[in-house]
Write a protein that holds these residues in place. Structure first.
Motif, PDB file in Angstrom:
ATOM      1  N   ASP A  39       0.879  -1.239  -0.079  1.00 33.40           N
ATOM      2  CA  ASP A  39       0.097   0.163   0.050  1.00 33.40           C
ATOM      3  C   ASP A  39       0.912   1.059  -0.220  1.00 33.40           C
ATOM      4  OD1 ASP A  39      -2.166   1.398   0.082  1.00 33.40           O
ATOM      5  OD2 ASP A  39      -2.541   1.344   2.230  1.00 33.40           O
ATOM      6  N   ILE A  40       0.031   2.390  -0.274  1.00 33.13           N
ATOM      7  CA  ILE A  40       1.021   3.763  -0.232  1.00 33.13           C
ATOM      8  C   ILE A  40       0.241   4.757   0.625  1.00 33.13           C
ATOM      9  CG2 ILE A  40       2.072   3.395  -2.537  1.00 33.13           C
ATOM     10  CD1 ILE A  40       0.050   5.188  -3.687  1.00 33.13           C
ATOM     11  N   VAL A  41       0.869   5.592   1.136  1.00 32.09           N
ATOM     12  CA  VAL A  41       0.392   6.817   1.911  1.00 32.09           C
ATOM     13  C   VAL A  41       0.762   7.851   1.246  1.00 32.09           C
ATOM     14  CG1 VAL A  41       0.090   8.294   4.043  1.00 32.09           C
ATOM     15  CG2 VAL A  41       0.522   5.586   4.333  1.00 32.09           C
ATOM     16  N   LEU A  42      -0.500   8.713   0.624  1.00 29.93           N
ATOM     17  CA  LEU A  42      -0.210   9.760  -0.225  1.00 29.93           C
ATOM     18  C   LEU A  42      -0.247  11.093   0.715  1.00 29.93           C
ATOM     19  CD1 LEU A  42      -3.163   9.255  -2.455  1.00 29.93           C
ATOM     20  CD2 LEU A  42      -0.826   8.899  -3.077  1.00 29.93           C
ATOM     21  N   ALA A  43       0.517  12.129  -0.048  1.00 32.58           N
ATOM     22  CA  ALA A  43       0.474  13.256   0.630  1.00 32.58           C
ATOM     23  C   ALA A  43      -0.761  13.940   1.017  1.00 32.58           C
ATOM     24  CB  ALA A  43       1.440  14.247  -0.020  1.00 32.58           C
ATOM     25  N   SER A  44      -1.689  13.862   0.141  1.00 35.79           N
ATOM     26  CA  SER A  44      -2.932  14.178   0.567  1.00 35.79           C
ATOM     27  C   SER A  44      -3.620  13.856   1.572  1.00 35.79           C
ATOM     28  CB  SER A  44      -4.086  14.018  -0.774  1.00 35.79           C
ATOM     29  OG  SER A  44      -4.149  12.791  -1.016  1.00 35.79           O
ATOM     30  N   GLU A  45      -3.287  12.706   1.968  1.00 33.42           N
ATOM     31  CA  GLU A  45      -3.962  12.016   3.198  1.00 33.42           C
ATOM     32  C   GLU A  45      -3.196  12.331   4.455  1.00 33.42           C
ATOM     33  OE1 GLU A  45      -4.625   7.314   3.195  1.00 33.42           O
ATOM     34  OE2 GLU A  45      -3.038   7.551   1.587  1.00 33.42           O
ATOM     35  N   LEU A  46      -1.919  12.572   4.399  1.00 34.39           N
ATOM     36  CA  LEU A  46      -1.319  13.319   5.443  1.00 34.39           C
ATOM     37  C   LEU A  46      -1.690  14.733   5.803  1.00 34.39           C
ATOM     38  CD1 LEU A  46       1.131  13.131   7.519  1.00 34.39           C
ATOM     39  CD2 LEU A  46       2.969  13.819   5.484  1.00 34.39           C
ATOM     40  N   GLU A  47      -1.667  15.425   4.556  1.00 34.85           N
ATOM     41  CA  GLU A  47      -2.203  16.797   4.984  1.00 34.85           C
ATOM     42  C   GLU A  47      -3.716  16.914   5.605  1.00 34.85           C
ATOM     43  OE1 GLU A  47      -0.380  19.793   4.447  1.00 34.85           O
ATOM     44  OE2 GLU A  47       1.291  18.232   4.031  1.00 34.85           O
ATOM     45  N   GLU A  48      -4.539  16.023   4.918  1.00 35.12           N
ATOM     46  CA  GLU A  48      -5.866  16.293   5.637  1.00 35.12           C
ATOM     47  C   GLU A  48      -5.802  15.837   6.796  1.00 35.12           C
ATOM     48  OE1 GLU A  48      -9.584  12.901   5.631  1.00 35.12           O
ATOM     49  OE2 GLU A  48      -8.219  12.756   4.020  1.00 35.12           O
ATOM     50  N   ARG A  49      -5.021  14.708   7.416  1.00 33.32           N
ATOM     51  CA  ARG A  49      -5.259  14.219   8.921  1.00 33.32           C
ATOM     52  C   ARG A  49      -4.444  15.362   9.688  1.00 33.32           C
ATOM     53  NH1 ARG A  49      -5.769   9.152  10.864  1.00 33.32           N
ATOM     54  NH2 ARG A  49      -6.853   8.657   8.723  1.00 33.32           N
ATOM     55  N   THR A  50      -3.511  15.878   9.263  1.00 31.14           N
ATOM     56  CA  THR A  50      -2.560  16.958   9.961  1.00 31.14           C
ATOM     57  C   THR A  50      -3.457  18.035  10.040  1.00 31.14           C
ATOM     58  OG1 THR A  50      -0.396  16.114   8.973  1.00 31.14           O
ATOM     59  CG2 THR A  50      -0.542  18.287  10.109  1.00 31.14           C
ATOM     60  N   ALA A  51      -4.325  18.432   9.079  1.00 28.82           N
ATOM     61  CA  ALA A  51      -5.155  19.645   9.288  1.00 28.82           C
ATOM     62  C   ALA A  51      -6.273  19.446  10.402  1.00 28.82           C
ATOM     63  CB  ALA A  51      -5.591  19.868   8.082  1.00 28.82           C
ATOM     64  N   ARG A  56      -7.149  21.983  16.074  1.00 33.69           N
ATOM     65  CA  ARG A  56      -7.553  21.992  17.636  1.00 33.69           C
ATOM     66  C   ARG A  56      -6.375  22.402  18.423  1.00 33.69           C
ATOM     67  NH1 ARG A  56      -9.313  16.509  16.250  1.00 33.69           N
ATOM     68  NH2 ARG A  56      -7.278  15.518  16.680  1.00 33.69           N
ATOM     69  N   LEU A  57      -5.444  22.957  17.713  1.00 33.86           N
ATOM     70  CA  LEU A  57      -4.339  23.900  18.094  1.00 33.86           C
ATOM     71  C   LEU A  57      -4.759  25.223  18.137  1.00 33.86           C
ATOM     72  CD1 LEU A  57      -1.369  22.257  15.987  1.00 33.86           C
ATOM     73  CD2 LEU A  57      -2.046  21.729  18.565  1.00 33.86           C
ATOM     74  N   GLU A  59      -3.612  29.475  17.472  1.00 37.25           N
ATOM     75  CA  GLU A  59      -3.115  30.135  16.431  1.00 37.25           C
ATOM     76  C   GLU A  59      -1.462  30.145  16.470  1.00 37.25           C
ATOM     77  OE1 GLU A  59      -3.624  31.412  12.841  1.00 37.25           O
ATOM     78  OE2 GLU A  59      -5.454  31.045  13.881  1.00 37.25           O
ATOM     79  N   SER A  60      -1.091  30.459  17.724  1.00 38.10           N
ATOM     80  CA  SER A  60       0.310  30.214  17.653  1.00 38.10           C
ATOM     81  C   SER A  60       1.212  28.996  17.480  1.00 38.10           C
ATOM     82  CB  SER A  60       1.018  30.886  19.080  1.00 38.10           C
ATOM     83  OG  SER A  60       0.370  29.993  20.069  1.00 38.10           O
ATOM     84  N   ASP A  61       0.414  27.984  17.870  1.00 34.90           N
ATOM     85  CA  ASP A  61       0.956  26.554  17.681  1.00 34.90           C
ATOM     86  C   ASP A  61       1.035  26.154  16.110  1.00 34.90           C
ATOM     87  OD1 ASP A  61       1.497  26.176  20.297  1.00 34.90           O
ATOM     88  OD2 ASP A  61      -0.294  25.017  20.870  1.00 34.90           O
ATOM     89  N   ARG A  62      -0.198  26.795  15.328  1.00 33.06           N
ATOM     90  CA  ARG A  62      -0.270  26.342  14.171  1.00 33.06           C
ATOM     91  C   ARG A  62       0.946  27.080  13.340  1.00 33.06           C
ATOM     92  NH1 ARG A  62      -6.422  27.891  13.282  1.00 33.06           N
ATOM     93  NH2 ARG A  62      -7.418  26.325  14.738  1.00 33.06           N
ATOM     94  N   ASN A  63       1.622  27.959  13.838  1.00 31.57           N
ATOM     95  CA  ASN A  63       2.684  28.748  13.099  1.00 31.57           C
ATOM     96  C   ASN A  63       3.938  28.278  13.561  1.00 31.57           C
ATOM     97  OD1 ASN A  63       1.017  30.426  11.150  1.00 31.57           O
ATOM     98  ND2 ASN A  63       0.126  31.305  12.997  1.00 31.57           N
ATOM     99  N   ASP A  64       4.136  27.452  14.442  1.00 27.73           N
ATOM    100  CA  ASP A  64       5.173  26.828  15.009  1.00 27.73           C
ATOM    101  C   ASP A  64       5.910  25.630  14.172  1.00 27.73           C
ATOM    102  OD1 ASP A  64       7.263  25.557  16.457  1.00 27.73           O
ATOM    103  OD2 ASP A  64       6.370  25.912  18.383  1.00 27.73           O
TER     104      ASP A  64
END
Length: 447
Positions: A39-51, A56-57, A59-64
């Motif tokens: 199987d593979i993990v796509l960057a789009s999956e990573l970006e979705e789950r990270t987002a 829940r973070l 504003e300051s943590d989102r820019n760290d």
């Protein structure tokens, strides 16, 4: 994952937002960040789950950058582990059919006070994909099922284990009953004469007499009580036995629901207490069903469809006159009941897999169910009897068993996840931190 909340999703708006994030990420990012076995993990999956996590973070943590790099690495590891589990589910023939999926989404919609049609319309109105939502739920249920199928076989709880937990101070406090009490205080002040105190006592006795004849306690408390809870109708809310004031506990513990105790006096005045309600193990009464079953589970060499055909053939043989118990001993793959001819003895619905519970409730006494699927595999069952039973002692043991089961399930789950992670072929195609630096401008939180 619970069907009511879909794991960490607790509202329609949250689901819609996450699906929207998924759509946006898929449009802007398209590359492979990891290979996991076949199987593979796509960057789009990573970006979705990270987002999802970034929502829940602060504003300051989102820019760290350092925090986000660490977060992406953790999320990628989670996606890798999920991929391994989904591949394990495929090898074991574990699937989630559309009917089960629709039922799960319907229960979630009902938990949000919507019909399925209203839920679908609400999701569509927010410009999100209902199909994508269903597939995400299918993924979660599949992972839950493969975890149960594998890990439950690794968990063993003895009667001695249960006895030891029942005897522990922690469990005694956790399992103790909760009381909901009503309280009326008729105040006595230091400057009152003996005659005035006697008058308050007579009033308390009169109120108790009225309450025992059916007078409304809340109305009485609002009108007569000098306690701080008077405005709430004297309601002391739910309290464990250990949290009931000592002067009340010695009067009410052990009494039946609806009892109004005799007035009693302390330095504050005369107290009137009513047992409004009690909940906990001592109050447990339930409809029990005596049921036996035969279980067949899909394997690497027997597909889900072949397993269903096999259980259908066993049912045909029973209907034709063969003995249920003997066939269970020969074919059932439930190690806990096989030697007993599939007999689960008297059981309550809450102890069972939801699919098993539904079929058991639908099956009449002395009838054989149609084949059905649970998270463990394919079953048939026979209902041997039903009864109403006081299960207070049994409830305590069940609570203890469930507590132990959950603890040991979590321990064995982590062991299994470590095993399959160590055995898998995994290749990360790029540094997750670098990947994050390259793609942040294209994410919903990009600068």
């Amino acid at each position: 994952m619970t069907l009511r909340s879909f794991g960490h999703w607790t509202s329609v708006a949250a689901i819609a937002g996450l699906v929207a994030i998924s759509s946006g990420a898929a449009e802007t990012v398209d590359s492979i960040v990891a290979v996991v076995n076949d199987d593979i993990v796509l960057a789009s999956e990573l970006e979705e789950r990270t987002a999802e996590v970034m929502l829940r973070l602060s504003e300051s943590d989102r820019n760290d950058p350092q925090l986000i790099g660490t977060l992406r690495s953790q999320v990628l590891e989670q996606l890798i582990l999920e991929s391994i589990q989904l591949q394990e589910a495929e090898l074991r023939g574990i699937e989630v059919d559309d009917e089960t999926l629709t039922r799960a989404v319907t229960e979630f919609a009902r938990g949000n006070n919507m019909t399925l049609e209203e839920f679908i319309a609400d999701v569509a109105a927010q410009g999100t994909s209902y199909r994508a939502l269903r597939e995400r739920v299918r993924r979660d249920i599949t992972i839950e099922r493969v975890q149960r199928a594998v890990v439950n076989r690794r968990v063993y709880i003895s009667e001695r284990d249960i006895d030891e937990l029942l005897a522990s101070p922690f469990f005694k406090e956790w399992i103790s009953d909760e009381y909901r009490l009503g309280h009326i205080l008729l105040e006595v002040t230091p400057d009152m004469s003996s005659a005035e105190v006697d008058g308050v006592r007579d009033k308390a006795n009169g109120l108790v007499a009225e309450l025992r004849e059916g007078a409304d306690f809340a109305a009485m408390a609002i009108e007569h009580s000098a306690a701080s809870t008077a405005a709430d109708g004297g309601d002391l809310k739910w309290r464990k036995e250990s949290r009931i004031p000592g002067r009340f506990a010695e009067k009410v513990v052990g009494l039946e629901i609806g009892t109004v105790v005799e007035p009693f006096q302390d330095s504050s005045g005369f107290h009137i207490v009513k047992v409004i309600d009690i909940r906990g193990a001592s109050q447990q009464r339930a409809e029990q069903t005596h049921v036996r079953h035969i279980l067949l589970s899909p394997t690497a060499i027997r597909s889900d469809e072949q397993t269903r055909a096999a259980i259908e053939e066993i049912r045909r043989r029973i209907v034709a006159g063969e003995d249920f118990g003997e066939l269970a001993k020969e074919y059932s793959e439930d190690p806990g009941t096989r030697l007993a001819g599939g007999d689960l003895d008297w059981t309550t619905p809450e102890d069972l897999d939801p699919a098993f519970q539904r079929m058991m409730n639908l099956t009449a006494v002395n009838e054989i169910s149609q084949p059905f699927q649970s998270s463990f595999g394919w079953h048939i069952l026979e209902v041997l009897g039903r009864r109403q039973q006081d299960i207070s002692d049994e409830a305590r043991r069940n609570y203890a068993a469930q507590e132990l089961l959950q603890r040991r399930f979590d321990e064995r789950l982590q062991e299994w996840l470590t095993e399959i992670r160590d055995e898998a072929f995994i290749e990360r195609r790029t540094s997750v931190a670098e990947r994050g630096a390259e793609s942040r401008a294209n994410t919903p939180f990009g600068g």
